[in-house]
Write an enzyme that holds these catalytic residues in place. Sequence first.
Site, PDB file in Angstrom:
ATOM      1  N   GLU A 181     -42.652 -22.380  14.353  1.00  0.00           N
ATOM      2  CA  GLU A 181     -43.768 -23.332  14.264  1.00  0.00           C
ATOM      3  C   GLU A 181     -43.241 -24.752  14.074  1.00  0.00           C
ATOM      4  O   GLU A 181     -43.375 -25.353  13.009  1.00  0.00           O
ATOM      5  CB  GLU A 181     -44.733 -22.888  13.162  1.00  0.00           C
ATOM      6  CG  GLU A 181     -45.365 -21.552  13.515  1.00  0.00           C
ATOM      7  CD  GLU A 181     -46.295 -21.005  12.445  1.00  0.00           C
ATOM      8  OE1 GLU A 181     -46.644 -21.728  11.516  1.00  0.00           O
ATOM      9  OE2 GLU A 181     -46.676 -19.814  12.559  1.00  0.00           O
ATOM     10  N   HIS A 383     -57.703  -7.280  11.083  1.00  0.00           N
ATOM     11  CA  HIS A 383     -56.661  -8.191  10.604  1.00  0.00           C
ATOM     12  C   HIS A 383     -55.782  -7.514   9.564  1.00  0.00           C
ATOM     13  O   HIS A 383     -56.283  -6.905   8.620  1.00  0.00           O
ATOM     14  CB  HIS A 383     -57.293  -9.451   9.994  1.00  0.00           C
ATOM     15  CG  HIS A 383     -56.274 -10.503   9.691  1.00  0.00           C
ATOM     16  ND1 HIS A 383     -56.098 -11.047   8.450  1.00  0.00           N
ATOM     17  CD2 HIS A 383     -55.353 -11.094  10.493  1.00  0.00           C
ATOM     18  CE1 HIS A 383     -55.113 -11.945   8.494  1.00  0.00           C
ATOM     19  NE2 HIS A 383     -54.645 -11.986   9.724  1.00  0.00           N
ATOM     20  N   GLU A 385     -52.816  -8.960   7.461  1.00  0.00           N
ATOM     21  CA  GLU A 385     -51.815  -9.925   6.972  1.00  0.00           C
ATOM     22  C   GLU A 385     -50.878  -9.168   6.033  1.00  0.00           C
ATOM     23  O   GLU A 385     -51.338  -8.474   5.129  1.00  0.00           O
ATOM     24  CB  GLU A 385     -52.493 -11.083   6.247  1.00  0.00           C
ATOM     25  CG  GLU A 385     -51.528 -12.063   5.587  1.00  0.00           C
ATOM     26  CD  GLU A 385     -50.505 -12.640   6.558  1.00  0.00           C
ATOM     27  OE1 GLU A 385     -50.923 -13.249   7.552  1.00  0.00           O
ATOM     28  OE2 GLU A 385     -49.281 -12.456   6.336  1.00  0.00           O
ATOM     29  N   HIS A 464     -49.142 -12.644  14.464  1.00  0.00           N
ATOM     30  CA  HIS A 464     -48.823 -14.037  14.124  1.00  0.00           C
ATOM     31  C   HIS A 464     -47.535 -14.031  13.312  1.00  0.00           C
ATOM     32  O   HIS A 464     -47.153 -13.014  12.747  1.00  0.00           O
ATOM     33  CB  HIS A 464     -49.964 -14.670  13.351  1.00  0.00           C
ATOM     34  CG  HIS A 464     -51.056 -15.161  14.265  1.00  0.00           C
ATOM     35  ND1 HIS A 464     -51.592 -16.409  14.183  1.00  0.00           N
ATOM     36  CD2 HIS A 464     -51.666 -14.547  15.311  1.00  0.00           C
ATOM     37  CE1 HIS A 464     -52.512 -16.552  15.129  1.00  0.00           C
ATOM     38  NE2 HIS A 464     -52.578 -15.434  15.826  1.00  0.00           N
ATOM     39  N   GLU A 465     -46.857 -15.192  13.293  1.00  0.00           N
ATOM     40  CA  GLU A 465     -45.499 -15.260  12.728  1.00  0.00           C
ATOM     41  C   GLU A 465     -44.681 -14.090  13.301  1.00  0.00           C
ATOM     42  O   GLU A 465     -44.061 -13.312  12.560  1.00  0.00           O
ATOM     43  CB  GLU A 465     -45.497 -15.221  11.181  1.00  0.00           C
ATOM     44  CG  GLU A 465     -46.254 -16.350  10.545  1.00  0.00           C
ATOM     45  CD  GLU A 465     -47.769 -16.153  10.615  1.00  0.00           C
ATOM     46  OE1 GLU A 465     -48.239 -15.028  10.391  1.00  0.00           O
ATOM     47  OE2 GLU A 465     -48.486 -17.115  10.925  1.00  0.00           O
ATOM     48  N   GLU A 483     -48.605 -15.270  18.313  1.00  0.00           N
ATOM     49  CA  GLU A 483     -48.554 -16.698  18.006  1.00  0.00           C
ATOM     50  C   GLU A 483     -47.146 -17.170  18.400  1.00  0.00           C
ATOM     51  O   GLU A 483     -46.842 -17.228  19.582  1.00  0.00           O
ATOM     52  CB  GLU A 483     -48.881 -16.905  16.524  1.00  0.00           C
ATOM     53  CG  GLU A 483     -49.061 -18.348  16.144  1.00  0.00           C
ATOM     54  CD  GLU A 483     -49.216 -18.522  14.643  1.00  0.00           C
ATOM     55  OE1 GLU A 483     -50.026 -19.353  14.237  1.00  0.00           O
ATOM     56  OE2 GLU A 483     -48.508 -17.841  13.876  1.00  0.00           O
ATOM     57  N   GLU A 489     -54.104 -24.055  14.220  1.00  0.00           N
ATOM     58  CA  GLU A 489     -54.232 -24.135  12.763  1.00  0.00           C
ATOM     59  C   GLU A 489     -53.649 -25.417  12.181  1.00  0.00           C
ATOM     60  O   GLU A 489     -54.157 -25.937  11.193  1.00  0.00           O
ATOM     61  CB  GLU A 489     -53.594 -22.908  12.102  1.00  0.00           C
ATOM     62  CG  GLU A 489     -52.117 -22.755  12.351  1.00  0.00           C
ATOM     63  CD  GLU A 489     -51.556 -21.455  11.773  1.00  0.00           C
ATOM     64  OE1 GLU A 489     -52.297 -20.683  11.178  1.00  0.00           O
ATOM     65  OE2 GLU A 489     -50.351 -21.215  11.942  1.00  0.00           O
TER      66      GLU A 489
HETATM   67  C1  NOJ Z   1     -51.215 -17.710   9.506  1.00  0.00           C
HETATM   68  C2  NOJ Z   1     -51.870 -17.397  10.812  1.00  0.00           C
HETATM   69  O1  NOJ Z   1     -51.321 -18.153  11.869  1.00  0.00           O
HETATM   70  C3  NOJ Z   1     -53.345 -17.631  10.670  1.00  0.00           C
HETATM   71  O2  NOJ Z   1     -53.974 -17.461  11.910  1.00  0.00           O
HETATM   72  C4  NOJ Z   1     -53.871 -16.681   9.625  1.00  0.00           C
HETATM   73  O3  NOJ Z   1     -55.227 -16.954   9.432  1.00  0.00           O
HETATM   74  C5  NOJ Z   1     -53.146 -16.855   8.307  1.00  0.00           C
HETATM   75  N1  NOJ Z   1     -51.740 -16.799   8.510  1.00  0.00           N
HETATM   76  C6  NOJ Z   1     -53.535 -15.796   7.307  1.00  0.00           C
HETATM   77  O4  NOJ Z   1     -53.194 -14.535   7.779  1.00  0.00           O
HETATM   78 CA    CA Z   2     -48.990 -19.182  11.882  1.00  0.00          CA
END
Ligand code: NOJ
Ligand code: CA
Length: 682
Positions: A181, A383, A385, A464-465, A483, A489
């Site tokens: 990023e 989702h 995370e 993502h990441e 991503e 973001e």
């Molecule tokens: C970073 C992600 O790029 C974003 O899309 C997400 O909402 C947050 N992390 C939380 O998971």
């Molecule tokens: Ca991110």
Amino acid sequence: MRLLPLIAALSAASLAVPAQAQEPAKAVTVSSPDGSLVVSIGAGNEGHPTWTVSRKGKLLIAPSRLGFLLTDGLPLDRGFAVTGSETATGDETWEQPWGERRFVRSHYNEAVVRFRQAEHRGARLLNIRVRVFDNGLGLRYELPEQPGLKTMNIAEELTEFRLVPKGTAWWIPGGEFNRYEQIYQKTPIDAISTAHTPATMRLDDGTHLAFHEAALVDYSAYWLKRADGQTFRTTLSPSSRGAKVVRDLPFATPWRTIRIADNASGLVENDLELNLNEPNKLGDVSWVQPGRYVGIWWGMISGKWSWATGAQHGATTQRTKQMIDFAKKHKFRGVLVEGWNKGWDGDWFGTGFDYSFTQSTADFDLKAVTDYARKQGVRLIGHHETGGNIAVYEAQLEDAMKLYGQLGVDVVKTGYVADAGGIIAPGDKPGEVRMEWHDGQRQVQHHLKVVQTAAKYRVAVNPHEPVKDTGLRRTYPNWVAREGARGMEYNAWGPFNNPPGHEAALVYTRMLAGPMDFTPGVLSLQGSNGVPMSSTLAKQLGLYLAIYSPIQMAADFPESLEAHPRELAFISQVPTDWAESHLVAGEVGEYAIFARKDRNSADWYVGGVGGAEEHSVTISFDFLEPGKTYTATIYKDAPGATYQTETRHAIAYETRKVRKGDTLELWLAPGGGAAMRLAAGK
Ligand code: NOJ
Ligand code: CA
């Protein structure tokens, strides 16, 4: 393609090649089908496996060394002799289940060159395979089964690129805390430090190059490290285990790829990495459905709502049902819901130890919302995370995917929020952890495990990441997006806003790797505390055509989207799956206008993004079908608009008829863009 004494067109004397990397004494040469690209591989002086590349008779990569350092044995880099070689040719056209184009041609010549190391260095066997296309090449190592080497403990891979012509590069640093990023840097090639790939270059003669890799499986990603001048070498992402990669033989490394083209469109309309990946291993993937989505997301990113429970909690049953109604009304297939699960209270940048992937918070009824969504013909997007904690996630992975599969959640966005080196992996004993990298071998293994487990339950994955994309969507078509760059973001985060030329850099760098979940469509053009974005309104529409993904978000709040009915009407029908895609105008880092043909109708869409400066471009409608008239609905920057003032909101609309052969002058504001739908008539 034969073993021949190297009297190649390239004379060593004219190159001022240092003694350690001279032309190989014996080399196998292989040319691309049109003869423009020539690669030779042989044993250099002191038996270094060595390769060279020339294009149209000019040297591109001077003799460069190949090999490995090991943690537990002599290097595989010198004392080799060529023992044989084989050549082959391939020409096939294959069909993508979804993508930027339906049919992809793979046409190449290849050679595998067999090397054996001297007896006193271990007599080890190493094969090098090169596949040469008209628009690029791939090179990989193959380690055959052999008596003296059972497991490779790779300390470093020594693939060298001694690039000869001078030019300009667009790149982001590898090994920095923020993973991928970063803002793209534009520098002379010899000012690169260590770059992630794809790393893009434009040589002074106009040739465009992109260094990358294909089929990154069970191996560490490589960073392109500049040794000196324009000499680069692979640096593998680290591992907690000393050796950066550990593999049992036999195995093959990922392909080291270079796209090579005369211009920017040749760089972009290039399927090199996809062609170097294996065909679909999942069989029927009709359940992988492209589509548009909205979500309970921008509210958290911009600070109005929270992932954590409490008064600000975004993921409530009621809000999700409202979002489902909105999705149905405006023809969005999916509704993403983040912060629905237990364990995420406290710091959003968590460590993941308490995360549950099956239990909802008290104010979110997963069953009720998925039932409601089903009745409305909308899908929930799941989702996960992880906070980078793959130890916790892997332990729940099967149950988590099974739950989503049962409830009809057929796409899951995953996340690995942690600084580089902050992946928490299971250790060897219970209770132990090992710290790994987002693009090291362990995390590469993890991503594939997630994709394969998800496929069992007919769920598609959008990390993502992530680790960078290397074309594995061909093999696993449920790996729909990721991503892996600065997305929308950052525009919510005030001083960290993406600069106005960011997306015009992404198109020619990150996007060469594959689909990106950029999450366009913030029509308010502002982030938290009203900080404006470096974008015009028209650019928000242009992003849907510039940044390809089979799943495309409209990221803004529903009320902001509805405050712009004409723009919302465009977003509500822009396809996310294409029969053809062409870059019709563009320069790296400056602007990019695509023409894309809908896969499910005869309509075309044209549009894209500008950069920091204004641009006037002429669009030639050569791609249209002859004899047909199309009704063009055009969204463009109003005269005088710029991202720097309130005029960023100024948009102009136009409707006109166009036919093949017509042209259109399009002005792109600073930070601007454009989009148009060409609806096919008779
Ligand atoms: C970073 C992600 O790029 C974003 O899309 C997400 O909402 C947050 N992390 C939380 O998971
Ligand atoms: Ca991110």
